[in-house]
Design a protein around this motif. Structure first.
Motif, PDB file in Angstrom:
ATOM      1  N   CYS A 190       0.903  -1.263   0.031  1.00 54.72           N
ATOM      2  CA  CYS A 190       0.045   0.014   0.111  1.00 54.72           C
ATOM      3  C   CYS A 190       0.850   1.307   0.148  1.00 54.72           C
ATOM      4  CB  CYS A 190      -0.939  -0.192   1.083  1.00 54.72           C
ATOM      5  SG  CYS A 190      -2.530   0.878   0.936  1.00 54.72           S
ATOM      6  N   TYR A 191       0.949   1.917   1.072  1.00 53.14           N
ATOM      7  CA  TYR A 191       1.484   3.326   1.239  1.00 53.14           C
ATOM      8  C   TYR A 191       3.094   3.480   0.709  1.00 53.14           C
ATOM      9  CZ  TYR A 191       1.837   8.093   3.353  1.00 53.14           C
ATOM     10  OH  TYR A 191       2.014   9.411   3.506  1.00 53.14           O
ATOM     11  N   ASP A 192       3.693   2.142   0.823  1.00 56.62           N
ATOM     12  CA  ASP A 192       5.018   1.938   0.181  1.00 56.62           C
ATOM     13  C   ASP A 192       5.239   2.547  -1.182  1.00 56.62           C
ATOM     14  OD1 ASP A 192       6.032   0.613   2.599  1.00 56.62           O
ATOM     15  OD2 ASP A 192       5.472  -1.414   1.646  1.00 56.62           O
ATOM     16  N   SER A 193       4.321   2.444  -1.810  1.00 54.81           N
ATOM     17  CA  SER A 193       4.136   3.109  -3.283  1.00 54.81           C
ATOM     18  C   SER A 193       4.388   4.519  -3.354  1.00 54.81           C
ATOM     19  CB  SER A 193       2.864   2.614  -3.824  1.00 54.81           C
ATOM     20  OG  SER A 193       2.072   3.203  -3.628  1.00 54.81           O
ATOM     21  N   TRP A 194       4.289   5.272  -2.409  1.00 53.39           N
ATOM     22  CA  TRP A 194       4.356   6.661  -2.271  1.00 53.39           C
ATOM     23  C   TRP A 194       5.698   6.929  -2.212  1.00 53.39           C
ATOM     24  CZ3 TRP A 194       0.252  10.561  -2.302  1.00 53.39           C
ATOM     25  CH2 TRP A 194      -0.920   9.999  -2.549  1.00 53.39           C
ATOM     26  N   PHE A 195       6.827   6.248  -1.741  1.00 54.07           N
ATOM     27  CA  PHE A 195       8.328   6.451  -1.270  1.00 54.07           C
ATOM     28  C   PHE A 195       8.660   5.873  -2.803  1.00 54.07           C
ATOM     29  CE2 PHE A 195       5.733   6.759   2.323  1.00 54.07           C
ATOM     30  CZ  PHE A 195       6.264   7.736   3.015  1.00 54.07           C
ATOM     31  N   PRO A 196       9.484   6.535  -3.443  1.00 58.20           N
ATOM     32  CA  PRO A 196      10.037   6.017  -4.658  1.00 58.20           C
ATOM     33  C   PRO A 196      11.326   5.199  -4.491  1.00 58.20           C
ATOM     34  CG  PRO A 196      10.380   8.370  -4.587  1.00 58.20           C
ATOM     35  CD  PRO A 196       9.292   8.059  -3.517  1.00 58.20           C
ATOM     36  N   GLU A 197      11.920   5.497  -3.180  1.00 59.20           N
ATOM     37  CA  GLU A 197      13.008   4.802  -2.826  1.00 59.20           C
ATOM     38  C   GLU A 197      12.899   3.244  -2.718  1.00 59.20           C
ATOM     39  OE1 GLU A 197      13.014   8.958  -1.028  1.00 59.20           O
ATOM     40  OE2 GLU A 197      11.684   7.359  -1.402  1.00 59.20           O
ATOM     41  N   ILE A 198      11.542   2.871  -2.580  1.00 56.40           N
ATOM     42  CA  ILE A 198      11.302   1.565  -1.990  1.00 56.40           C
ATOM     43  C   ILE A 198      11.049   0.751  -3.395  1.00 56.40           C
ATOM     44  CG2 ILE A 198       9.534  -0.092  -1.248  1.00 56.40           C
ATOM     45  CD1 ILE A 198       8.967   2.011   0.965  1.00 56.40           C
ATOM     46  N   SER A 199      10.314   1.298  -4.377  1.00 56.06           N
ATOM     47  CA  SER A 199      10.436   0.691  -5.646  1.00 56.06           C
ATOM     48  C   SER A 199      11.787   0.652  -6.453  1.00 56.06           C
ATOM     49  CB  SER A 199       9.465   1.490  -6.679  1.00 56.06           C
ATOM     50  OG  SER A 199       8.078   1.484  -6.098  1.00 56.06           O
ATOM     51  N   ARG A 200      12.559   1.890  -6.173  1.00 58.02           N
ATOM     52  CA  ARG A 200      13.811   1.873  -6.637  1.00 58.02           C
ATOM     53  C   ARG A 200      14.871   0.704  -6.338  1.00 58.02           C
ATOM     54  NH1 ARG A 200      16.613   5.471  -9.630  1.00 58.02           N
ATOM     55  NH2 ARG A 200      14.765   5.183 -11.048  1.00 58.02           N
ATOM     56  N   HIS A 201      14.916   0.626  -5.113  1.00 57.09           N
ATOM     57  CA  HIS A 201      15.619  -0.510  -4.243  1.00 57.09           C
ATOM     58  C   HIS A 201      15.094  -1.843  -4.586  1.00 57.09           C
ATOM     59  CE1 HIS A 201      17.693   2.550  -1.810  1.00 57.09           C
ATOM     60  NE2 HIS A 201      18.586   1.565  -1.787  1.00 57.09           N
ATOM     61  N   LEU A 202      13.808  -2.141  -4.929  1.00 59.47           N
ATOM     62  CA  LEU A 202      13.415  -3.311  -5.192  1.00 59.47           C
ATOM     63  C   LEU A 202      13.864  -3.719  -6.528  1.00 59.47           C
ATOM     64  CD1 LEU A 202       9.683  -3.508  -3.774  1.00 59.47           C
ATOM     65  CD2 LEU A 202      11.676  -4.537  -2.813  1.00 59.47           C
ATOM     66  N   ALA A 203      13.863  -2.648  -7.577  1.00 58.46           N
ATOM     67  CA  ALA A 203      14.451  -3.056  -9.058  1.00 58.46           C
ATOM     68  C   ALA A 203      15.744  -3.101  -9.030  1.00 58.46           C
ATOM     69  CB  ALA A 203      14.037  -1.747  -9.832  1.00 58.46           C
ATOM     70  N   TRP A 204      16.489  -2.383  -8.151  1.00 59.51           N
ATOM     71  CA  TRP A 204      17.913  -2.665  -8.069  1.00 59.51           C
ATOM     72  C   TRP A 204      18.307  -4.114  -7.388  1.00 59.51           C
ATOM     73  CZ3 TRP A 204      21.477  -3.004  -3.850  1.00 59.51           C
ATOM     74  CH2 TRP A 204      22.967  -2.811  -4.140  1.00 59.51           C
ATOM     75  N   MET A 205      17.464  -4.588  -6.464  1.00 62.11           N
ATOM     76  CA  MET A 205      17.764  -5.828  -6.168  1.00 62.11           C
ATOM     77  C   MET A 205      17.344  -6.953  -7.008  1.00 62.11           C
ATOM     78  SD  MET A 205      16.354  -5.213  -2.229  1.00 62.11           S
ATOM     79  CE  MET A 205      16.775  -6.820  -1.629  1.00 62.11           C
ATOM     80  N   GLY A 206      17.060  -6.546  -8.315  1.00 57.21           N
ATOM     81  CA  GLY A 206      16.435  -7.509  -9.351  1.00 57.21           C
ATOM     82  C   GLY A 206      15.088  -7.780  -9.699  1.00 57.21           C
ATOM     83  N   ALA A 207      14.411  -7.233  -8.772  1.00 61.77           N
ATOM     84  CA  ALA A 207      12.680  -7.472  -9.102  1.00 61.77           C
ATOM     85  C   ALA A 207      12.396  -7.081 -10.470  1.00 61.77           C
ATOM     86  CB  ALA A 207      11.834  -6.730  -8.036  1.00 61.77           C
ATOM     87  N   GLU A 208      11.641  -7.691 -11.019  1.00 59.33           N
ATOM     88  CA  GLU A 208      11.164  -7.620 -12.582  1.00 59.33           C
ATOM     89  C   GLU A 208       9.617  -7.299 -12.595  1.00 59.33           C
ATOM     90  OE1 GLU A 208      13.743 -10.906 -14.814  1.00 59.33           O
ATOM     91  OE2 GLU A 208      12.852 -11.451 -12.796  1.00 59.33           O
ATOM     92  N   LEU A 209       8.920  -7.672 -11.362  1.00 55.02           N
ATOM     93  CA  LEU A 209       7.628  -7.483 -11.051  1.00 55.02           C
ATOM     94  C   LEU A 209       7.514  -6.894  -9.643  1.00 55.02           C
ATOM     95  CD1 LEU A 209       4.393  -7.524 -11.366  1.00 55.02           C
ATOM     96  CD2 LEU A 209       4.689 -10.066 -10.857  1.00 55.02           C
ATOM     97  N   ILE A 210       6.852  -5.795  -9.452  1.00 50.28           N
ATOM     98  CA  ILE A 210       6.503  -5.394  -8.046  1.00 50.28           C
ATOM     99  C   ILE A 210       5.136  -5.484  -7.556  1.00 50.28           C
ATOM    100  CG2 ILE A 210       6.436  -3.399  -6.461  1.00 50.28           C
ATOM    101  CD1 ILE A 210       8.804  -2.042  -7.927  1.00 50.28           C
ATOM    102  N   VAL A 211       4.952  -6.294  -6.715  1.00 53.38           N
ATOM    103  CA  VAL A 211       3.482  -6.730  -6.227  1.00 53.38           C
ATOM    104  C   VAL A 211       3.237  -5.923  -5.118  1.00 53.38           C
ATOM    105  CG1 VAL A 211       2.275  -8.479  -5.133  1.00 53.38           C
ATOM    106  CG2 VAL A 211       3.827  -9.072  -7.061  1.00 53.38           C
ATOM    107  N   ASN A 212       2.358  -4.940  -5.389  1.00 59.59           N
ATOM    108  CA  ASN A 212       1.890  -3.830  -4.255  1.00 59.59           C
ATOM    109  C   ASN A 212       0.725  -4.403  -3.877  1.00 59.59           C
ATOM    110  OD1 ASN A 212       0.491  -0.801  -4.361  1.00 59.59           O
ATOM    111  ND2 ASN A 212       1.951  -1.214  -2.922  1.00 59.59           N
ATOM    112  N   VAL A 213       0.441  -4.784  -2.593  1.00 66.47           N
ATOM    113  CA  VAL A 213      -0.896  -5.170  -1.966  1.00 66.47           C
ATOM    114  C   VAL A 213      -1.503  -4.102  -1.352  1.00 66.47           C
ATOM    115  CG1 VAL A 213      -0.416  -7.587  -1.940  1.00 66.47           C
ATOM    116  CG2 VAL A 213       0.172  -6.219  -0.188  1.00 66.47           C
TER     117      VAL A 213
END
Length: 296
Positions: A149-172
Motif C-alpha cells: 500500500c503506502y510503500d508505493s508513495w516512496f520512490p526509494e522503495i520501488s527503486r531499491h526493489l528494482a536494483w535488487m533484481g525485481a522484475e515485477l513489483i507486487v503492491n498489495v
C-alpha cells in the motif's frame, strides 16, 4: 530466459483472520480452470477483518509468522500448484511487536519469504515498520519485489526493489479513501522510472475502492478493474520483457539503467547519507540480495 507467468489478481473484500477455510475456497474458485504455476495475489490485510470493511485490532488478529495460519497457507499453495501472495497479515514478531507482513508461498508448499511493511500509513496505522526490502526468486520464472500500500508513495522503495533484481513489483493495497486516484499515477510512475511490471491489487468494497491494475515496464496499463466490486484480473506476462525494455529503452529511447559511464563522478545524496555510485548503478550488481533469509 524466464517462462511466462500467469497472474491472478483477486480484488476481493476482506474476511476475518480466522476464516482460513473460506479463504481457501475463494482461492480455489479463482484458480479453477487457470494455468498451474500462476501467481495469485490478494489485497493488503485480506485476512484481518472484524466486521464488513473493518480491520481487526492487531491484538486480536496476530500470530507468529510460523503459526497455524502459515501452515494452512503453505499447504493451500502446494495443493493448487500456485505461487500465493495472500495479501498481508498481522504478524506478532519474536520481539513482541506487531508487523504488517506479506508472505509468499511456492507451488511446493513452502514459504519463500516474508516482507514487513516499511511505511505504515501514519498517523493512522500503528504497526511497527519493517527494516528491509524483500525480493523473491521464483525459480524458472524471475524475481518479484514486495510492497504494501503506502510503500508505493516512496520512490526509494520501488527503486531499491528494482536494483535488487525485481522484475515485477507486487503492491498489495487496502485503500478505501479518495487518494486511490493518486496511487494509480504513482504505480505507473514507479513502473516507468524503474522499467518493471507493477501489479497493484486493492480490496473490493466495503474494504476498499477497488481499481486494481497491472502495468508493464513502459508504464502501459495492461489490465484494470473500473469499479469497487469483487473481481479477478488475469493476464500472462513474460518477465523477460523487463530486460528487453532496458536494452532497447522505454519507447525505444530511454535506458535509465545505463545512464552512467566509467569515470563518471559519484553523486552524493545528503538526504540519505549515501551516494549514487556509477559502478553499482545496475540491477545486475544486486542479485545476491534476493537470496537473503526472510525476517523471523
Amino acid at each position: 530466459m524466464s517462462r511466462p507467468l500467469p497472474l491472478i489478481l483477486a480484488q476481493a473484500p476482506g474476511r476475518p483472520a480466522d476464516d482460513l477455510a473460506g479463504f481457501a475456497a475463494d482461492v480455489e474458485r479463482r484458480v479453477k480452470l487457470r494455468a498451474p504455476g500462476a501467481l495469485v495475489v490478494y489485497p493488503e490485510l485480506h485476512l484481518g477483518e472484524s466486521g464488513p470493511g473493518v480491520v481487526a485490532a492487531p491484538e486480536g488478529a496476530t500470530e507468529p509468522l510460523d503459526g497455524k495460519r502459515d501452515a494452512v497457507l503453505a499447504e493451500l499453495a502446494g495443493d493448487l500448484d500456485i505461487w500465493l501472495v495472500p495479501g498481508s497479515l498481522y504478524e506478532r514478531g519474536t520481539d513482541g511487536r506487531v508487523y504488517n507482513t506479506t508472505p509468499v508461498y511456492s507451488p511446493r508448499g513452502e514459504r519463500l519469504a516474508a516482507y514487513r511493511k516499511i511505511c505504515p500509513w501514519r498517523p493512522y496505522e500503528t504497526t511497527t515498520p519493517g527494516s528491509r526490502f524483500e525480493v523473491v526468486e521464483l525459480p524458472g520464472v524471475g524475481r518479484i519485489g514486495l510492497s504494501i500500500c503506502y510503500d508505493s508513495w516512496f520512490p526509494e522503495i520501488s527503486r531499491h526493489l528494482a536494483w535488487m533484481g525485481a522484475e515485477l513489483i507486487v503492491n498489495v493495497v487496502r485503500t478505501s479513501t479518495s487518494d486511490r486516484a493518486q496511487e494509480i499515477v504513482l504505480n505507473r510512475a514507479n513502473a516507468i522510472a524503474n522499467q518493471v511490471f507493477v501489479a497493484s491489487v486493492n480490496s473490493a468494497a466495503p474494504s476498499g475502492v477497488g481499481r486494481s491494475l497491472l502495468i508493464d515496464p513502459q508504464g502501459t496499463l495492461r489490465t484494470e478493474t473500473v469499479d469497487d466490486g469483487d473481481a479477478t484480473l488475469t493476464d500472462v506476462i513474460d518477465l523477460d520483457e523487463v530486460s528487453n525494455v532496458r536494452r532497447y529503452g522505454t519507447a525505444g529511447l530511454n535506458r535509465i539503467w545505463e545512464q552512467f559511464r566509467p569515470g563518471d563522478p559519484a553523486l552524493e545524496l545528503p538526504l540519505y547519507g549515501g551516494r549514487i555510485d556509477p559502478a553499482t548503478w545496475n540491477p545486475a550488481h544486486a542479485t545476491a540480495h534476493a537470496t537473503e533469509e526472510p525476517p523471523r
